[in-house]
Structure formats: structure tokens, C-alpha cells
Design a protein around this motif. Sequence first.
Motif, short mmCIF file in Angstrom:
data_model
loop_
_atom_site.label_atom_id
_atom_site.label_comp_id
_atom_site.label_asym_id
_atom_site.label_seq_id
_atom_site.Cartn_x
_atom_site.Cartn_y
_atom_site.Cartn_z
N GLU A 18 0.83 -1.20 0.00
CA GLU A 18 0.00 0.00 0.00
C GLU A 18 0.86 1.26 0.00
N LEU A 19 1.90 1.28 0.82
CA LEU A 19 2.76 2.46 0.86
C LEU A 19 3.42 2.74 -0.49
N ALA A 20 3.65 1.70 -1.25
CA ALA A 20 4.26 1.88 -2.57
C ALA A 20 3.28 2.42 -3.59
N ASP A 21 2.00 2.37 -3.31
CA ASP A 21 0.95 2.71 -4.27
C ASP A 21 0.19 3.93 -3.79
N ASP A 22 0.49 5.10 -4.33
CA ASP A 22 -0.14 6.33 -3.86
C ASP A 22 -1.65 6.31 -4.00
N ARG A 23 -2.18 5.66 -5.00
CA ARG A 23 -3.63 5.61 -5.15
C ARG A 23 -4.26 4.78 -4.03
N ALA A 24 -3.62 3.71 -3.62
CA ALA A 24 -4.13 2.91 -2.51
C ALA A 24 -4.11 3.70 -1.21
N VAL A 25 -3.04 4.46 -0.98
CA VAL A 25 -2.94 5.30 0.21
C VAL A 25 -4.05 6.35 0.20
N ALA A 26 -4.23 7.00 -0.95
CA ALA A 26 -5.25 8.05 -1.06
C ALA A 26 -6.65 7.51 -0.80
N GLU A 27 -6.93 6.33 -1.33
CA GLU A 27 -8.26 5.74 -1.15
C GLU A 27 -8.54 5.47 0.32
N ARG A 28 -7.54 5.00 1.04
CA ARG A 28 -7.74 4.73 2.47
C ARG A 28 -7.87 6.02 3.26
N LEU A 29 -7.10 7.04 2.89
CA LEU A 29 -7.13 8.30 3.64
C LEU A 29 -8.44 9.06 3.41
N LEU A 75 -1.72 12.28 -1.18
CA LEU A 75 -2.86 13.19 -1.11
C LEU A 75 -2.83 14.21 -2.24
N THR A 76 -1.71 14.89 -2.41
CA THR A 76 -1.62 15.88 -3.49
C THR A 76 -1.62 15.19 -4.84
N GLY A 77 -1.05 13.99 -4.90
CA GLY A 77 -1.04 13.25 -6.16
C GLY A 77 -2.43 12.85 -6.61
N GLU A 78 -3.32 12.53 -5.67
CA GLU A 78 -4.69 12.20 -6.04
C GLU A 78 -5.40 13.43 -6.61
N ILE A 79 -5.12 14.60 -6.08
CA ILE A 79 -5.70 15.82 -6.64
C ILE A 79 -5.18 16.06 -8.05
N VAL A 80 -3.88 15.85 -8.28
CA VAL A 80 -3.32 15.97 -9.63
C VAL A 80 -4.02 15.01 -10.58
N ARG A 81 -4.21 13.78 -10.14
CA ARG A 81 -4.86 12.78 -11.01
C ARG A 81 -6.30 13.17 -11.33
N ARG A 82 -7.04 13.65 -10.33
CA ARG A 82 -8.43 14.02 -10.56
C ARG A 82 -8.53 15.23 -11.49
N ALA A 83 -7.58 16.16 -11.38
CA ALA A 83 -7.65 17.39 -12.16
C ALA A 83 -7.14 17.23 -13.59
N THR A 84 -6.20 16.30 -13.80
CA THR A 84 -5.54 16.19 -15.11
C THR A 84 -5.80 14.89 -15.83
#
Length: 384
Positions: free
Chosen positions: A127-138, A161-170
Motif C-alpha cells: 500500500e505504501l508503494a501505491d499512492d492511489r491505494a494510500v489516497a483511497e484509504r485516507l 494526497l496531493t497526487g490524487e488531486i493531480v490525477r483528478r484534475a488532469t
Amino acid sequence: MTQEIHGTVADGFEAVREEFAAVVAVERADYEGQLCAYVHGRRVVDLWAGPPGTDGDSLYGVFSSTKGAAHLVVALLVQDGTLELDRKVTYYWPEFASEGKGALTLRELLAHRAGLVGTDTGFTLDELADDRAVAERLADQRPFWRPGTAFGYHALVIGALTGEIVRRATGRSLREVHEERVRAPYGLDFFLGLPAAHEPRFRTVQPQLLTPEQEAGRAAEPAGPHSLVAIAFNEHAAQPTVLESLPNERVIRAKGPASVGGVASARGLAGLYAAAISEVDDRAALLKPDTAAEFGQLHSVGYDVVTGTHRAYGLGFQAIADAWYPFLGAGTIGHSGAAGSQAFADPRSGLAYGYTRRRFAFPGGAALENEGLVRAVHSAALAQ
């Protein structure tokens, strides 16, 4: 036996080589590290020392220095108008609103004010290696303090957290934007996700070697297993994270989580910050002066409720001058890494700096030798 010093310095930077040699002389015989600096986009320092197999192209786990690359991407997207600092996180990521987090803005998140430093039960290594998995749990996690009322270091999760915002926006991952807009155009050895072809260049992190006095000091006041600092560093998980070993895990290097998973050389660290503030190889600076100034402006200063120490943050970046080197210019942006790496850009002097080392430094964070190295480079830069 002291290691030989390799590499070059520009005229006027000879004192930097002397300072680096002094660092190597007082370290262990197995010291391995690199130092690189640019001034106004021109490389002026490129030094390294270490056993056979070490050179300027060697790659190291740079831990939280990764956050600098991640938040350069965020700064670019703010500059483009794709992201707006004072919009609520939920504008981009509606699911984030649960458990009382709906009022948090992107600005507050970048300033480590979300109160979302981990989860109640922690993360697995995968999970720590996968930012999307971390974001989903948070997204489902109740914050550990009321968002916006205090600040504390989101050590292992801020990039998710910031990476999930980047993904959603772009529609693109933060790693993809970094590759396309920053790393590849400049040929930087600063990877968020190390390709297998570059694995032979990676040098595994070596653990700290402590004196008996250092061991005693570290053991004197252990944090509780469910304290904020333990949660922030995932020490309360079923399989507690051993921070020193994270970059040695191939899954971390391969996926490049944006909080701690970067792999770089000193050339890559310094080159990233040179590109951020200066013209490099006939390419305009990535950041306009106003953007760099906003991200370098102090946003969270004082008692960090996670680390229990004085800390200073801009937006995604550490406030380097306030935290470590007051002789640098106000608005210096950068980020250190747990093993001892340090990297920053001082727009006022045009200095971009990168330092790596292989053995995990004591007590952790920016290695103490950076004080003398930064001072020597900065003094030479001003003299130019």
C-alpha cells in the motif's frame, strides 16, 4: 583511509571542494556521497567520493527529498491554472469530504494542516508503494486533529494526497506529469519510479551506525506505539515500517511513491531546482518568480504536532532558510530526506543545491554536514 575526491568545481568554488574533502575526512572510511550545485543555471560543483563503483551517476534513495519533485509538479499546475490553491480539496476529490474534512483547501493540505498523517491501522508495504491505494484509504479516515487548526508532518502520505488531486484534475498521475514536464525534458536523474534498466546504478541504503551515546539518547524517550509520530511513520502497523529500508525495496523504487520513493543523484536533485528557477540549456525556468515566491512563502511555522519540534513549511516544500540555513534568501524552496539528502533552490542568489549520501545519517533528516557545505557553496555563489 580517506576516500579520494572526484569531480570538478568551477573557478571560484575551490573552497567547496575543500569543505567536501573535510566532510569525507571525518566520516567513516566507507563514506559515499555526492554534491552538486548550479548558479543561475550553470553547473559549478559536481563532486563525489566513495568506494569503487561510486561515481556522479550513482543513484540513491532520497526519501523525503522526493516531496520537492512532487510539489514542483503541483506548482506547475497551479501556475497553469489547472489547480487553484484556495479551492476546497473536495472540488477535485469529492470523496475526501468524509469524516469532517470537507472544508480543507489545497493550500492547507500543502502546508501539512490536514490532520491526515496516516490511518488507524496503518499500511502494508504494498500500500505504501501505491499512492492511489494510500489516497483511497485516507479519504475514509477521520483526521487526527481538526483540519486547518494545527500542522504536523505528513511524512509518508502528503505525496499521495496531493497526487490524487493531480490525477483528478488532469487525468494523469503525478509521476506521469513529472516525467513529461520535468525529468525527461532536462534528462534529470531524479526518478519517481525507477525503470529496471537503471537498477544497476542504484546503491542500497546503508543503516545508521550509532555510538553508544547516540543509542542511549535515541532510546531515552521512545514514542508511544499509537502516538502521532508513530502513526505518521507507520510504526503502528501490523508490519511496522522500517524507514531506513524503504528505498531498498524494489516495489518502492519501481512505483516511486511521491512522499518518499524517489531515486536520484545529487546532479538530479540540483538539476531539478536549477530548472525550477533558472534558464537551463536554453530552456526558460519552469516556475515564474511569482509562483516560486508563493510556494516559498511561510505557511506553517512553529510547533509541529507530529514531530514535536520547531518546523517551517511553505506549500509542499520545507522553508529551508527558516529551518536550517538563515543565511539563505527568504523564499528558498526545497526538501531534505531522512537519510541525509538535501536539495533546494534559492531564487535570490540563483543557487540550486543537491547532496546525497549512502549511509543513513544521524539523527536523520538533512545530514549535519550540509551546514558547512551549503555555507561554502552560497558564499562562493555570492562572490560571483
